[in-house]
Design a protein around this motif. Structure first.
Motif, PDB file in Angstrom:
ATOM      1  N   LEU A 200       5.074   7.924  38.729  1.00  0.00           N
ATOM      2  CA  LEU A 200       5.882   6.710  38.782  1.00  0.00           C
ATOM      3  C   LEU A 200       7.216   6.966  39.477  1.00  0.00           C
ATOM      4  CD1 LEU A 200       5.269   5.449  35.125  1.00  0.00           C
ATOM      5  CD2 LEU A 200       4.089   4.722  37.204  1.00  0.00           C
TER       6      LEU A 200
ATOM      7  N   CYS B  88       7.826  -0.896  38.140  1.00  0.00           N
ATOM      8  CA  CYS B  88       7.934   0.558  38.329  1.00  0.00           C
ATOM      9  C   CYS B  88       6.810   0.975  39.265  1.00  0.00           C
ATOM     10  CB  CYS B  88       7.840   1.294  36.990  1.00  0.00           C
ATOM     11  SG  CYS B  88       8.214   3.061  37.095  1.00  0.00           S
TER      12      CYS B  88
ATOM     13  N   TRP C 296       0.027   4.649  32.166  1.00  0.00           N
ATOM     14  CA  TRP C 296      -0.041   5.059  33.571  1.00  0.00           C
ATOM     15  C   TRP C 296      -0.012   6.572  33.704  1.00  0.00           C
ATOM     16  CZ3 TRP C 296      -2.032   1.402  36.015  1.00  0.00           C
ATOM     17  CH2 TRP C 296      -1.566   0.096  36.018  1.00  0.00           C
TER      18      TRP C 296
END
Length: 266
Positions: free
Chosen positions: A205, A93, A198
């Motif tokens: 993303l 990703c 993240w």
């Protein structure tokens, strides 16, 4: 900014150094379209303004190779349970606009100024095209990857011969690869924790590019991950680019290094 004095005021009186904006074009073969397509991005050209010549770097970053991903998968697979419920799965990703995530240092912003359509543009983020930009991003991204990797430490494995992680990460610039070990339910939770990590760090993303499974493409190579082995192959688009590159080189009387660097598949 519309006026020079407004720009200087934003820089607290520091003298700006103007640079040009440039476009970097890469030609890539698309298996979906069946033809070559252009991929362009805007950079700040610091070469002509001599900012690049006045810039130095103190260290370099080391990017992971395909063999690092293979070794990571094999180490995780060596600790699989004997039952057939546990497996290895991979997740890719990409990050979105990775360079723009890092703020630039205020005293150096006078070197990242451009003019566009009669107006002055002051870059507040690390600019693509600067010599220190990739290294700055790599340092921050490496720290972020280690912070997220720490979420998957297995305390019972520390100090033993077992693999201390049930999920491992490789990060190639803005393309992370994660491989997890466990049952499908366990792996789903591990991947959810990874993505949440993240996002907590403020990394956007590319959800439309995300892929999960035993067959994934990462950094231009295809990975088939099984419990006891891993197969790495070159995708069809890269094969086509390499073939066309060889055929074009064959028609040239002289093949320069500059042409090879400009024409190499990416």
């Amino acid at each position: 900014f519309d006026r020079w004095d407004e720009l200087c005021a934003a820089l607290r009186g520091a003298a700006p150094v103007l640079s040009k904006l440039g476009r970097v074009k890469r030609i890539k073969f698309s298996t979906t379209a069946g033809k070559y397509v252009d991929k362009e991005r805007t950079i700040l050209d610091l070469l002509e303004s001599l900012v690049t010549a006045a810039t130095g770097t103190q260290h370099r970053s080391v990017l992971p190779r395909a063999t690092d991903a293979v070794r990571m998968a094999l180490e995780l697979g060596a600790e699989l349970a004997d039952d057939e419920l546990e497996m290895l799965l991979a997740l890719v990703c990409d990050f979105v606009d990775a360079f723009w995530l890092i703020p630039s240092w205020a005293p150096e912003r006078r070197f990242t100024v451009a003019m566009y359509r009669g107006r002055y543009v002051l870059f507040l983020r690390v600019a693509q095209g600067s010599r220190g930009g990739p290294l700055t991003y790599a340092s921050v991204a490496a720290l972020a990857a280690r912070c997220v990797q720490s979420l998957f430490v297995q305390p019972e494995a520390l100090g033993s011969s077992r693999c201390a992680f049930n999920l491992a990460i490789q990060l190639y610039v803005d393309d992370p690869l994660a491989i997890a070990r466990g049952t499908r339910a366990v792996i789903d939770r591990l991947f959810a924790r990874l993505l949440a990590g993240w996002l907590v760090l403020g990394v956007p993303l590319a959800w439309h590019k995300a892929d999960v499974g035993q067959h994934v493409v990462w950094c231009g190579l295809s990975y088939h991950i099984a419990n006891t082995f891993i197969i790495v192959t070159v995708p069809d688009d890269k094969k086509r680019e390499l073939l066309d590159l060889c055929l074009e080189a064959y028609t040239r009387q002289r093949v320069s290094r500059k042409w090879m660097m400009a024409s190499k598949p990416v």
